[in-house]
Scaffold this active site. Structure first.
Site, PDB file in Angstrom:
ATOM      1  CE1 TYR A 215      19.482  35.799 -16.560  1.00  0.00           C
ATOM      2  CE2 TYR A 215      19.045  33.662 -17.440  1.00  0.00           C
ATOM      3  CZ  TYR A 215      19.564  34.468 -16.521  1.00  0.00           C
ATOM      4  OH  TYR A 215      20.093  33.803 -15.272  1.00  0.00           O
TER       5      TYR A 215
ATOM      6  CG  HIS B 259      16.439  26.621 -14.973  1.00  0.00           C
ATOM      7  ND1 HIS B 259      17.049  27.417 -13.883  1.00  0.00           N
ATOM      8  CD2 HIS B 259      16.820  25.427 -14.408  1.00  0.00           C
ATOM      9  CE1 HIS B 259      17.072  26.613 -12.802  1.00  0.00           C
ATOM     10  NE2 HIS B 259      17.144  25.228 -13.312  1.00  0.00           N
TER      11      HIS B 259
ATOM     12  CE  LYS C 292      23.322  37.157 -21.200  1.00  0.00           C
ATOM     13  NZ  LYS C 292      22.700  36.177 -22.050  1.00  0.00           N
TER      14      LYS C 292
ATOM     15  CE1 TYR D 159      18.680  35.770 -12.633  1.00  0.00           C
ATOM     16  CE2 TYR D 159      20.297  37.338 -11.928  1.00  0.00           C
ATOM     17  CZ  TYR D 159      20.001  36.235 -12.555  1.00  0.00           C
ATOM     18  OH  TYR D 159      20.812  35.733 -13.606  1.00  0.00           O
TER      19      TYR D 159
ATOM     20  N   PRO E 219      28.220  40.169 -13.198  1.00  0.00           N
ATOM     21  CG  PRO E 219      28.307  39.186 -10.861  1.00  0.00           C
ATOM     22  CD  PRO E 219      28.946  40.456 -11.817  1.00  0.00           C
TER      23      PRO E 219
END
Ligand code: APR
Ligand code: PHB
Length: 417
Positions: free
Chosen positions: A391, A76, A301, A205, A297
């Site tokens: 990220y 991704h 990580k 998200y 979550p």
């Protein structure tokens, strides 16, 4: 005692931390035994997260366990942040010099590591009971356990406590030698695995006044979805219809995007907490992964931190066990904790930005601050880059405070003319 054996490294726990450490040591010719409380079947079917940082994926490849991940995982290059009915893409790879994340279930990664270990003949015992650590403060620690009805004593040079948050290793450190810092959040995640093709190619998200929602995926035919719920909620109170209704409400976009529904294969509620115990060493015991730190979550990580810990620990163990060099072991806790605290901050920050805090519902100032943060991340390249580099995962070796930034980034130079 009938079952007395010896190894160099006794590893407690066959989650990502214990298995990656075992693999790393095996490749360097170091002898280790992995002891796991659960059955192989249980460990291989426990539903967990699934976002691997670029560095985690690269390490699995280097350890010779990346083939299936490269075939079946999904690379991704971006994620979507959604609020006020609009999606905003954060182009992770563009912002980080081409770094990606790999969507590959932790469960699948664990299966690959177990298969590789069993194939190599290296020792891995499932369903061990009554694990107890002894002699950690001396040079000859040991692990007592019972397996298939027989009591065993495993003598080691070093013990690696990789047994997760509810394991025994952290508890083997005297309480007055550990400093614990933690935070409980006033919400939990209800997660489902649905038998339906993902509704979006990338992770979404969503921040919504009814609460956070996340759309993730497991391959081309399975969707993984999460809803912010009350930590006291009973999963039975969430029928499949109620879950889908709530997902539709929270994830709705003003354009023609649709959320596809499908049979719910699994569902569960997970509390959210931040937790760090320091130091990550007590004598000859080295703690790694969830055994010593937990993140909520939202930043994905947990798994990556566990792997990062054992990468540092594995290299230090090799130097020690091959040549008696203790410098890496002495530096382990401080080195690992730097990354841990960066991830703790990032996970807390992502969580705070995206969730609805019930206590803040009557606080218009807090609501406006959260909205301003979301807008900033979606409109400023500097802010989006900060999210992106965390990220996809910061480099293993990072700048330290005694080597400060002495170079003005190109973008700032251009803006200054
Ligand atoms: N003896 C032996 N094994 C134990 C014991 C014990 N007393 N207690 C727990 N275990 C095992 C658990 O059954 C589990 O398989 O230790 C393992 C710990 O694995 P994880 O909980 O997966 O922890 P870790 O390897 O640190 O990986 C962290 O996993 O929990 C997720 O979200 C977390 O993604 C993160 C990652
Ligand atoms: C998941 O796919 O399970 C997942 C993805 C992103 C997260 C957490 C979990 O932040």
């Amino acid at each position: 005692m009938p079952g007395t054996t010896r190894t160099q490294v006794g590893i407690v726990g066959a989650g990502p931390a214990g298995l990656v450490l075992g693999r790393l040591l095996e490749r360097e010719g170091i002898d280790a035994v992995v002891l796991e409380a659960r059955s192989r079947d249980y460990v291989e079917h426990r539903l967990r997260a699934g976002v691997l940082e670029q560095g985690t994926a690269d390490l699995l490849r280097a350890l010779g366990v990346g083939d299936r991940m490269d075939r079946e995982g999904l690379l991704h290059a971006g994620i979507e942040l959604r609020f006020d009915g609009t999606g905003h893409r954060i182009p992770l790879a563009d912002l980080t010099g081409g770094r990606h994340v790999m969507l590959y279930g932790q469960t699948e990664m664990v299966k690959d590591l177990i298969a590789a270990r069993l194939e190599s003949g290296a020792e891995l015992r499932f369903e061990v009971e009554d694990v107890a650590l002894h002699g950690l403060e001396g040079n000859a620690p040991s692990i007592g356990f019972r397996h298939e009805g027989v009591d065993h004593e495993l003598r080691c040079d070093v013990v690696a406590g990789c047994d997760g948050f509810h394991g025994v290793s952290r508890g083997a450190v005297p309480a007055d030698r550990l400093t614990v810092r933690s935070r409980e959040y006033p919400f939990a995640w209800l997660g489902i695995l649905a038998d339906v093709a993902p509704s979006s190619e990338e992770l979404v998200y969503t921040s919504h006044e009814r609460g956070f929602a996340l759309h993730s995926l497991r391959g081309p035919t399975k969707s993984r979805l999460y809803l912010q719920v009350d930590p006291g909620d009973d999963v039975e109170a969430w029928s499949d219809d109620r879950i889908w209704d709530e997902l539709h409400l929270r994830m709705a976009r003003d354009d023609d995007w649709v959320l596809h529904e499908g049979p719910v294969l699994e569902k569960g509620i997970t509390p959210m907490r931040s937790f760090v115990a320091e130091p990550m060493r007590h004598g000859r015991l080295f703690l790694a992964g969830d055994a010593v730190h937990i993140v909520p979550p939202t930043g994905a990580k947990g798994l990556n931190l566990a792997v990062a810990d054992v990468k540092v620990l594995g290299e230090a163990l090799v130097a020690f066990l091959r040549g008696g060099d203790e410098r890496g072991l002495d530096a382990y806790s401080a080195t690992a904790l730097r990354r841990v605290w960066r991830a703790e901050h990032f996970s807390w920050w992502m969580t705070s930005m995206l969730h609805q805090d019930p206590a803040a519902a009557d606080d218009p100032f807090a609501v406006a601050l959260q909205r301003a943060q979301l807008e900033y991340v979606c409109t400023s390249e500097a802010a989006a880059t900060s999210l992106a580099e965390n990220y996809v995962g910061l480099p293993w070796a990072r700048r330290t405070l005694d080597a400060p930034m002495n170079r003005v980034p190109r973008r700032m130079r251009e803006e200054r003319g």
